[in-house]
Scaffold this motif. Structure first.
Motif, PDB file in Angstrom:
ATOM      1  N   VAL A   1       7.460   3.350  -7.101  1.00 47.50           N
ATOM      2  CA  VAL A   1       6.274   2.676  -7.633  1.00 47.50           C
ATOM      3  C   VAL A   1       5.640   1.897  -6.480  1.00 47.50           C
ATOM      4  O   VAL A   1       6.336   1.330  -5.636  1.00 47.50           O
ATOM      5  CB  VAL A   1       6.619   1.735  -8.804  1.00 47.50           C
ATOM      6  N   GLY A   2       4.309   1.878  -6.440  1.00 49.57           N
ATOM      7  CA  GLY A   2       3.603   1.290  -5.311  1.00 49.57           C
ATOM      8  C   GLY A   2       3.107  -0.115  -5.562  1.00 49.57           C
ATOM      9  O   GLY A   2       2.638  -0.435  -6.660  1.00 49.57           O
ATOM     10  N   LEU A   3       3.203  -0.935  -4.532  1.00 53.10           N
ATOM     11  CA  LEU A   3       2.645  -2.283  -4.536  1.00 53.10           C
ATOM     12  C   LEU A   3       1.500  -2.316  -3.533  1.00 53.10           C
ATOM     13  O   LEU A   3       1.679  -1.963  -2.363  1.00 53.10           O
ATOM     14  CB  LEU A   3       3.707  -3.314  -4.139  1.00 53.10           C
ATOM     15  N   GLU A   4       0.341  -2.734  -3.958  1.00 54.94           N
ATOM     16  CA  GLU A   4      -0.822  -2.739  -3.081  1.00 54.94           C
ATOM     17  C   GLU A   4      -0.685  -3.813  -1.997  1.00 54.94           C
ATOM     18  O   GLU A   4       0.052  -4.797  -2.156  1.00 54.94           O
ATOM     19  CB  GLU A   4      -2.100  -2.960  -3.892  1.00 54.94           C
ATOM     20  N   VAL A   5      -1.428  -3.613  -0.911  1.00 52.77           N
ATOM     21  CA  VAL A   5      -1.385  -4.519   0.240  1.00 52.77           C
ATOM     22  C   VAL A   5      -2.782  -5.076   0.457  1.00 52.77           C
ATOM     23  O   VAL A   5      -3.772  -4.339   0.419  1.00 52.77           O
ATOM     24  CB  VAL A   5      -0.917  -3.772   1.505  1.00 52.77           C
ATOM     25  N   ASP A   6      -2.866  -6.391   0.675  1.00 49.82           N
ATOM     26  CA  ASP A   6      -4.158  -7.003   0.999  1.00 49.82           C
ATOM     27  C   ASP A   6      -4.005  -7.865   2.245  1.00 49.82           C
ATOM     28  O   ASP A   6      -3.037  -7.707   3.005  1.00 49.82           O
ATOM     29  CB  ASP A   6      -4.711  -7.797  -0.189  1.00 49.82           C
ATOM     30  N   CYS A   7      -4.914  -8.803   2.458  1.00 50.45           N
ATOM     31  CA  CYS A   7      -4.923  -9.591   3.687  1.00 50.45           C
ATOM     32  C   CYS A   7      -3.742 -10.545   3.806  1.00 50.45           C
ATOM     33  O   CYS A   7      -3.492 -11.104   4.885  1.00 50.45           O
ATOM     34  CB  CYS A   7      -6.230 -10.370   3.807  1.00 50.45           C
ATOM     35  N   ASP A   8      -2.981 -10.751   2.730  1.00 51.63           N
ATOM     36  CA  ASP A   8      -1.786 -11.594   2.772  1.00 51.63           C
ATOM     37  C   ASP A   8      -0.503 -10.781   2.712  1.00 51.63           C
ATOM     38  O   ASP A   8       0.581 -11.330   2.533  1.00 51.63           O
ATOM     39  CB  ASP A   8      -1.801 -12.599   1.611  1.00 51.63           C
ATOM     40  N   GLY A   9      -0.620  -9.466   2.820  1.00 52.81           N
ATOM     41  CA  GLY A   9       0.555  -8.604   2.779  1.00 52.81           C
ATOM     42  C   GLY A   9       0.738  -7.951   1.425  1.00 52.81           C
ATOM     43  O   GLY A   9      -0.195  -7.853   0.627  1.00 52.81           O
ATOM     44  N   VAL A  10       1.950  -7.503   1.163  1.00 56.21           N
ATOM     45  CA  VAL A  10       2.223  -6.782  -0.074  1.00 56.21           C
ATOM     46  C   VAL A  10       2.077  -7.726  -1.271  1.00 56.21           C
ATOM     47  O   VAL A  10       2.502  -8.882  -1.223  1.00 56.21           O
ATOM     48  CB  VAL A  10       3.625  -6.145  -0.035  1.00 56.21           C
ATOM     49  N   GLN A  11       1.471  -7.233  -2.346  1.00 54.90           N
ATOM     50  CA  GLN A  11       1.239  -8.047  -3.534  1.00 54.90           C
ATOM     51  C   GLN A  11       2.451  -7.959  -4.473  1.00 54.90           C
ATOM     52  O   GLN A  11       2.835  -6.865  -4.888  1.00 54.90           O
ATOM     53  CB  GLN A  11      -0.007  -7.564  -4.266  1.00 54.90           C
ATOM     54  N   PRO A  12       3.051  -9.078  -4.824  1.00 58.53           N
ATOM     55  CA  PRO A  12       4.223  -9.066  -5.712  1.00 58.53           C
ATOM     56  C   PRO A  12       3.819  -8.884  -7.179  1.00 58.53           C
ATOM     57  O   PRO A  12       4.001  -9.769  -8.016  1.00 58.53           O
ATOM     58  CB  PRO A  12       4.865 -10.429  -5.464  1.00 58.53           C
TER      59      PRO A  12
END
Length: 507
Positions: free
Chosen positions: A253-264
């Motif tokens: 299952v995938g966790l998206e990544v943004d400017c603060d890193g992986v989203q929990p």
């Protein structure tokens, strides 16, 4: 005259013109002679050319030939007959196995042939690779991540440490089998000099050496990721980690990544028993995971009885700002399995990695490693320990950080000048820049067009968990490209963009 010419032709076939780069002339000459003796081209009793004659024939020093002849005579391949020259010895000729008879085709046996395709397990769906050309070093603009740059590698220091590891007293220490332990000096250097920089305190029984981070991932997956379990991974993320989990029969299952890193994402994490992440410099974006999200991931692991596999990707290469401690450093419940690597920093070919985990986990991992390779090469372990203890590693890290910071600045300036339409976050460490174009740009087409112009880039689709995705993204590595080629390489890449729009959009 004819006999003399035939004689010259024979020796030129055995001794072609030596290469002036690479291995030494002595080594090349020795290999040619040994091959000719062992494969029967030089029969017992044949007299070799004199040292002067062979030296003139190959345009090399006579001393080179004399030294090779003398050493091969000591080893029994040649026989020195005083005042008569060197002759091929009989000592090794009887050891050659007989040439096997060629198998004759039997039309009637076709029905009994093994169906290898049916025997082999098929690759699980979702496997993706990020391949590079074998001759990538010959390309003018290699914007590839994590490849060897000979201009940065401390060759003299590593060679000296390797030479010390080959001393007679040292060989006695590393030559025996070592299935139930690792080189104590390397483990000690990791505990005292390397891991504390990441904020990690570990005991000897909590460290296992591996053949690079890749084997570490495979061992951890084999032990802690049962078939049918669910692993949460970053998306985009490191494809080889995903491939390893898929081969174990895990669900991803995938966790998206943004400017603060992986989203929990709590909804996604609720389905997982294991989390794989690269918090120091996320692969492939290079983003450092924020402190709040690190704490959130540890909180998930505590409340859901989860395990976190931390791949400390590019952690040593922080050249802007203060590096964050590893996730393992703030793990008070021993739920983080930490994977590190010296080969990512020094050279991919060295293949020296390590795992930091609870002692009971390391004990089981050691058993798995024994079944796979018994143990990594212990001479390389000792050479690495010497390299660290002599201060070469810290000096190399300092030089690498300075050089990578310089190349990063050149790349950022070039991208802003020639690719202003590309969205990116300036890296504060590591050796790559992740960029995103408008949706109509297809970086798969850009990669192919760039390849034809001697420019190597990494398009984003291989990092994506599901298709389609990240077809407008690319990664530009700068560890393996010379600094003076960065700006012209980006300028040449920018000129190719108009040819790389999606067909549907162009229509």
């Amino acid at each position: 005259m004819r006999d003399h010419q035939a004689h010259q032709v024979m020796w030129h076939q055995i001794f072609p013109e030596p290469q002036r780069q690479g291995t030494t002339l002595q080594s090349q000459l020795r290999v040619r002679l040994v091959d000719a003796v062992l494969d029967g081209r030089l029969a017992a009793g044949i007299r070799l050319p004199s040292s002067r004659e062979l030296a003139d024939m190959l345009a090399i020093s006579r001393n080179t030939v004399v030294l090779v002849y003398e050493k091969l005579a000591e080893d029994g391949y040649l026989e020195n007959r005083p005042r008569n020259g060197y002759y091929v010895s009989e000592r090794y000729l009887h050891q050659q196995p007989p040439t096997p008879a060629m198998a004759q085709p039997n039309p009637g046996a076709a029905s009994h042939a093994v169906n290898w395709q049916a025997r082999m397990q098929s690759e699980p769906p979702g496997i993706k690779w990020l391949d590079k050309p074998e001759d990538w070093q010959r390309h003018r603009y290699p914007f590839l991540y994590g490849q060897f740059d000979p201009s940065l590698f401390p060759i003299a220091d590593w060679r000296e440490c390797s030479r010390q590891a080959l001393d007679v007293s040292s060989i006695r220490g590393w030559a025996p089998d070592a299935i139930d332990h690792d080189n104590a000096s390397l483990v000690e250097q990791l505990i005292k000099r390397v891991l504390p920089r990441r904020g990690i305190a570990a005991r000897r029984d909590e460290v296992l050496l591996t053949v690079g981070a890749q084997q570490a991932l495979y061992l951890v997956s084999e032990l802690l990721v049962p078939p049918g379990s669910t692993v949460a991974v970053e998306d985009p993320g490191y494809m080889d980690a995903r491939n390893i989990f898929l081969r174990r029969g895990a669900q991803l299952v995938g966790l998206e990544v943004d400017c603060d890193g992986v989203q929990p994402d709590a909804t996604v994490l609720a389905r997982a028993q294991t989390l794989y992440c690269t918090p120091s410099h996320q692969c492939p974006t290079g983003i450092t995971l924020s402190t709040e999200r690190r704490l959130a991931l540890l909180e998930w692991a505590r409340h859901h009885d989860g395990v976190i596999i931390e791949d400390d990707y590019d952690a040593e290469m922080q050249y802007a700002g203060k590096p964050s401690p590893a996730l393992k450093a703030i793990d008070h419940e021993r739920r983080v399995i930490y994977i590190g690597s010296l080969s990512k920093t020094l050279s991919p070919g060295l293949r020296i990695g390590y795992i930091v985990a609870p002692a009971e986990v390391v004990l089981r991992l050691r058993v798995l490693r024994r079944l796979m390779i018994r143990h990594p090469a212990t001479n390389n372990q000792l050479a690495a320990a010497l390299f660290i203890s002599h201060g070469h590693y810290d000096r190399f890290l300092h030089q690498m950080r300075e050089e990578l910071a310089r190349r990063a600045a050149l790349l950022i300036a070039a991208v802003r000048t020639h690719l202003p339409m590309m969205d990116f976050t300036a890296p504060d460490g590591g050796s790559a820049l992740w960029g995103r174009f408008a949706p109509e740009i297809d970086t798969r087409l850009l990669r192919q067009a760039a390849f034809e112009q001697g420019i190597l880039i990494e398009s984003g689709e291989a990092f994506c968990l599901h298709d389609p995705g990240h077809f407008n993204c690319l990664r530009l590595g700068f560890s393996s490209i010379q600094a003076e080629r960065i700006e012209p390489g980006i300028a040449a890449l920018a000129a190719l963009l108009p040819r790389c729009r999606r067909r549907s959009s162009a229509a």
